[in-house]
Structure formats: structure tokens, C-alpha cells
Enzyme design. Structure first.
Site, PDB file in Angstrom:
ATOM      1  N   LYS A 159      -7.607   7.224 -19.502  1.00 18.72           N
ATOM      2  CA  LYS A 159      -7.837   7.770 -20.830  1.00 18.72           C
ATOM      3  C   LYS A 159      -6.595   7.545 -21.710  1.00 18.72           C
ATOM      4  O   LYS A 159      -6.247   6.408 -21.953  1.00 18.72           O
ATOM      5  CB  LYS A 159      -8.244   9.229 -20.714  1.00 18.72           C
ATOM      6  CG  LYS A 159      -9.314   9.487 -19.631  1.00 18.72           C
ATOM      7  CD  LYS A 159     -10.647   8.819 -19.935  1.00 18.72           C
ATOM      8  CE  LYS A 159     -11.619   8.846 -18.753  1.00 18.72           C
ATOM      9  NZ  LYS A 159     -11.905  10.156 -18.186  1.00 18.72           N
ATOM     10  N   ARG A 171       0.845  -1.203   0.000  1.00 12.79           N
ATOM     11  CA  ARG A 171       0.000   0.000   0.000  1.00 12.79           C
ATOM     12  C   ARG A 171       0.882   1.256   0.000  1.00 12.79           C
ATOM     13  O   ARG A 171       0.559   2.267  -0.615  1.00 12.79           O
ATOM     14  CB  ARG A 171      -0.951   0.001   1.218  1.00 12.79           C
ATOM     15  CG  ARG A 171      -1.634   1.337   1.414  1.00 12.79           C
ATOM     16  CD  ARG A 171      -2.919   1.301   2.229  1.00 12.79           C
ATOM     17  NE  ARG A 171      -2.927   0.432   3.382  1.00 12.79           N
ATOM     18  CZ  ARG A 171      -2.241   0.642   4.521  1.00 12.79           C
ATOM     19  NH1 ARG A 171      -1.474   1.692   4.664  1.00 12.79           N
ATOM     20  NH2 ARG A 171      -2.317  -0.224   5.515  1.00 12.79           N
TER      21      ARG A 171
HETATM   22  C1  LIG Z   1     -12.328  10.652 -16.993  1.00 17.97           C
HETATM   23  C2  LIG Z   1     -11.876  11.952 -16.464  1.00 17.97           C
HETATM   24  C3  LIG Z   1     -11.678  12.142 -15.084  1.00 17.97           C
HETATM   25  C4  LIG Z   1     -11.980  11.060 -14.062  1.00 17.97           C
HETATM   26  O1  LIG Z   1     -11.172   9.954 -14.210  1.00 17.97           O
HETATM   27  P1  LIG Z   1     -11.617   8.436 -13.831  1.00 17.97           P
HETATM   28  O2  LIG Z   1     -10.399   7.656 -14.137  1.00 17.97           O
HETATM   29  O3  LIG Z   1     -12.800   8.109 -14.660  1.00 17.97           O
HETATM   30  O4  LIG Z   1     -11.948   8.446 -12.372  1.00 17.97           O
HETATM   31  C5  LIG Z   1     -11.225  13.380 -14.664  1.00 17.97           C
HETATM   32  N1  LIG Z   1     -10.983  14.384 -15.531  1.00 17.97           N
HETATM   33  C6  LIG Z   1     -11.167  14.233 -16.865  1.00 17.97           C
HETATM   34  C7  LIG Z   1     -10.888  15.386 -17.774  1.00 17.97           C
HETATM   35  C8  LIG Z   1     -11.623  13.021 -17.378  1.00 17.97           C
HETATM   36  O5  LIG Z   1     -11.823  12.886 -18.696  1.00 17.97           O
END
Ligand SMILES: *Cc1c(COP(=O)(O)O)cnc(C)c1O
Length: 375
Positions: free
Chosen positions: A195, A47
Site C-alpha cells: 500500500k 532466504r
Molecule cells: C492490504 C492490506 C492487508 C494485506 O496485505 P497484502 O499485501 O495484500 O497481503 C492487511 N491489512 C490491511 C489494512 C490492508 O489494507
């Protein structure tokens, strides 16, 4: 070394007795102490740190030109970690079009502990008017979702520096390949590594990168280690694997994004195209000074309102109708129906994450979908 080289080599951190070229997935949750009571392997309990996560944090630190990085279990966890590190009663300025999941987090989980204003950060004079005695942070997001607004990071950094505030930049839409906010004056960078960093729609993650290892950063590290919302070693391994191709994937996303935007802007069924690479986009000049490419995200307004927008997202074959972005496969989404009845997103807006398929196939797919619209 340049980003492409760092992406491939900077994560090969630790020696392995089997002489692996690619670091293995290290699943051990605990690590041996030596006779003196120390940890000669550099890790104690997973952790707090583990080899795969340390390697991921090292590579991202290098790519973002920061001093340190902190990997967390999702992008939203990364945001939450920053907000948890603020003293109760602090005031923050956030974008009016902030990623809705983070905006909801502020408005629900932090409604009683933080004060906040959601402001159009592209209007720098307006931002200054919102600074109060208890303001501690400006949270920026550029390019923004879903209108691809571009915020001038340098201009915001001047404000935060002269007022003793922390500037955080959610740089998810740009990825570390297209924009390095720390070099433009940001104190912290945040990514949803779900992403572009992950890039294959198969791993959830978030990461924070700091310009300097100061007291605030120590609080963030403490929340990571003691709060414990950390990514699993396997997730870190997947992200490390993805990062090796990040620069090349981003080139493809930028190339396809520009080509699709150029095609759509000329189409009679399309009312507007929001893509920072187009010369008449209001943020184009700023984007040119702070990004090395314009990315693969774009939004369009179609003629014929919500009905036409929904028809198009149902009609395309190669663009999967799903939320999220940044993967090798193209995704398409009618945003307003995702964000619910209170949304300010136009009903005829379609958001597109342009993937790495051949651009001719993507354009042909749009051509057939748009041709079904009555106009
Ligand atoms: C998807 C996204 C998030 C959140 O991320 P997660 O991995 O889905 O928790 C935050 N900011 C932006 C610009 C995003 O596209």
C-alpha cells in the site's frame, strides 16, 4: 535524524566496490565463505538474509522507531507469521472490522489452532470483557477499513501491559509517516507494504516491526528464515526506492484526502463521509493525539443505495475502479460487492484511495459523476 532524512540514507547499508550512490539489486542467492568458514559479507543464503532485504528492514526499523523489522512476501504473510508464532490454543482479540483477508485467514487457516473474538476495539471497556485466561494478544488496526474507525492505541497498550498480552497494530492505512504505534505502546507493528510504503501499485510486500528483540520476535524471525515466505531482492529494492519519497507522498495524500472529504461532506448527493480529519468523525480527537496527518483513505455513503453507488464508481474517470489503496493513482471501490453476500459494509458505501493527482481535477471528476445521480 528526521524521517525524511532516514528514508533517504538509512538503507544505504553496504559498501559496493563500484561506489554506487544507489544500492544495486543483489540477486545472488548464496554468499562466499572465507577461509575460517565465516561469512565476511554478512550474508550466507538469501532466504535467511540478503543485502536488499536487510537494507529495507533497517530503514523501516528506523522509521517506526523499533528495535528490528522482518520483511515478508505480502501483508497477509506478515499477519500469518504472527499467528503462526502463537501457541496452539491461544486466544486473540481482533477488530470486528479487521481487514477481511486477515479475518478470513484467522477464520479458515487458524480456525482449529487459535481461539478468537472479533470485537469493536474502539470500545475499550468492551475489550476488557473479552480477556480470558488463555488470551495472549490484541490485534488492532487503525485507521480501519472501510469505516476509518480510529482505535486508541495508548488505551489498548495499557490493557495489554497490565494483562501481560502482546499488542499488534496493523498500521497500513497510516504508513510509518503518519503513525508510529511502538511509541504509543504497541509491541509489534504490521504493514502491508503493498500500500503506502510501495505507493505505486507495483509491488507486493509485508513487514513486521518489533519494539524489542524478545523470545516472541525470535520465533517470528525463525518463521521468516525457515518458513521462507520472503520478498525477492527486486521487491525489496522497489520498496526501498519508494520509501525515499514516502513522507512527501503522504503529505500529498493527506492534503488531497482532506480537500476531497471537505468537498464531499457538503454535497447534497452524499449522506455521510468517513474521514478522520473531519471534526465530527467519532475518532477525530484520538486521531489527533496519535497521528501526524489523517491520510488519503476515505469512505462515503451516497443517497440512492447500491445502484447509485455503483453508478458513481462507473462514472468517475480519474479514479480507477479497483481494489487496494495507497498508490499515487486514485482508486475507487464499491466495497460491499467485493466482500460478498455476508458483508456488514453498507450497500451504498464507496471507498476511495485518494491519489496524488491535482485536487481540482479529482473534485471536478466527482462533481460530474455525482451530477448524474437522480435525487
Ligand atoms: C492490504 C492490506 C492487508 C494485506 O496485505 P497484502 O499485501 O495484500 O497481503 C492487511 N491489512 C490491511 C489494512 C490492508 O489494507
Amino acid at each position: 535524524m528526521r524521517a525524511e532524512t532516514l528514508a533517504i540514507h538509512a538503507g544505504n547499508l553496504y559498501p559496493v566496490s563500484t561506489q554506487d550512490v544507489t544500492p544495486p539489486i543483489n540477486l545472488s542467492t548464496t554468499f562466499l565463505r572465507n577461509e575460517e568458514g565465516g561469512y565476511s559479507g554478512g550474508h550466507m543464503y538469501s532466504r535467511i538474509s540478503n543485502p536488499n532485504r536487510s537494507a529495507l528492514e533497517k530503514v523501516i526499523t528506523e522509521l517506526e522507531k523499533g528495535a528490528d523489522a522482518c520483511a515478508l512476501s505480502s501483508g497477509n504473510t506478515a499477519g500469518m507469521t504472527v499467528f503462526q508464532a502463537l501457541k496452539p490454543g491461544s486466544h486473540i482479540i481482533a477488530p470486528d472490522d479487521m481487514y477481511w483477508g486477515l479475518k478470513m485467514q484467522l477464520q479458515t487457516i487458524f480456525a482449529d489452532t487459535l481461539q478468537m473474538d472479533f470485537v469493536d476495539l474502539t470500545d475499550i471497556d468492551l475489550v476488557k470483557q473479552y480477556i480470558k485466561p488463555n488470551t495472549v494478544m490484541i490485534w488492532a488496526e487503525t485507521p480501519s477499513n472501510p469505516l476509518l474507525k480510529i482505535t486508541d492505541i495508548r488505551a489498548l497498550a495499557e490493557i495489554t501491559r497490565s494483562n501481560g498480552l502482546t499488542l499488534v497494530c496493523d498500521s497500513t492505512f497510516a504508513s510509518p509517516s503518519l503513525q508510529n504505534p511502538i511509541t504509543l505502546g504497541a509491541d509489534l507493528v504490521m504493514h502491508s507494504s503493498t500500500k503506502y510504503i510501495g505507493g505505486h501499485s507495483d509491488v507486493l510486500g509485508g513487514i513486521l516491526i518489533t519494539a524489542k528483540k524478545d523470545e516472541f520476535w525470535n520465533k517470528i524471525r525463525n518463521i521468516q528464515a525457515v518458513g521462507g515466505a520472503v520478498p525477492a531482492p527486486f521487491d525489496c529494492f522497489l520498496l526501498l526506492r519508494s520509501i525515499k519519497t514516502l513522507a512527501y507522498r503522504m503529505r500529498g495524500h493527506c492534503e488531497n484526502g482532506m480537500a476531497l472529504a471537505t468537498y464531499l461532506v457538503k454535497h447534497p448527493a452524499v449522506e455521510a463521509v468517513y474521514y478522520p480529519g473531519l471534526p465530527d468523525h467519532p475518532g477525530h480527537e484520538t486521531a489527533k493525539t496519535q497521528m501526524t496527518g489523517f491520510g488519503g483513505m476515505l469512505s462515503i455513503l451516497v443517497k440512492g443505495g447500491a445502484a447509485a453507488a455503483r453508478q458513481i464508481v462507473n462514472q468517475v474517470k480519474l479514479f480507477a475502479q479497483a481494489t487496494s489503496l495507497g498508490g499515487v493513482e486514485s482508486l475507487i471501490e464499491h466495497r460491499a460487492s467485493i466482500e460478498g453476500p455476508d458483508t456488514k459494509t453498507p450497500q451504498n458505501l464507496i471507498r476511495i484511495s485518494v491519489g496524488l493527482e491535482h485536487i481540482d481535477d479529482l473534485i471536478a471528476d466527482f462533481e460530474q459523476a455525482l451530477s448524474t445521480i437522480n435525487r
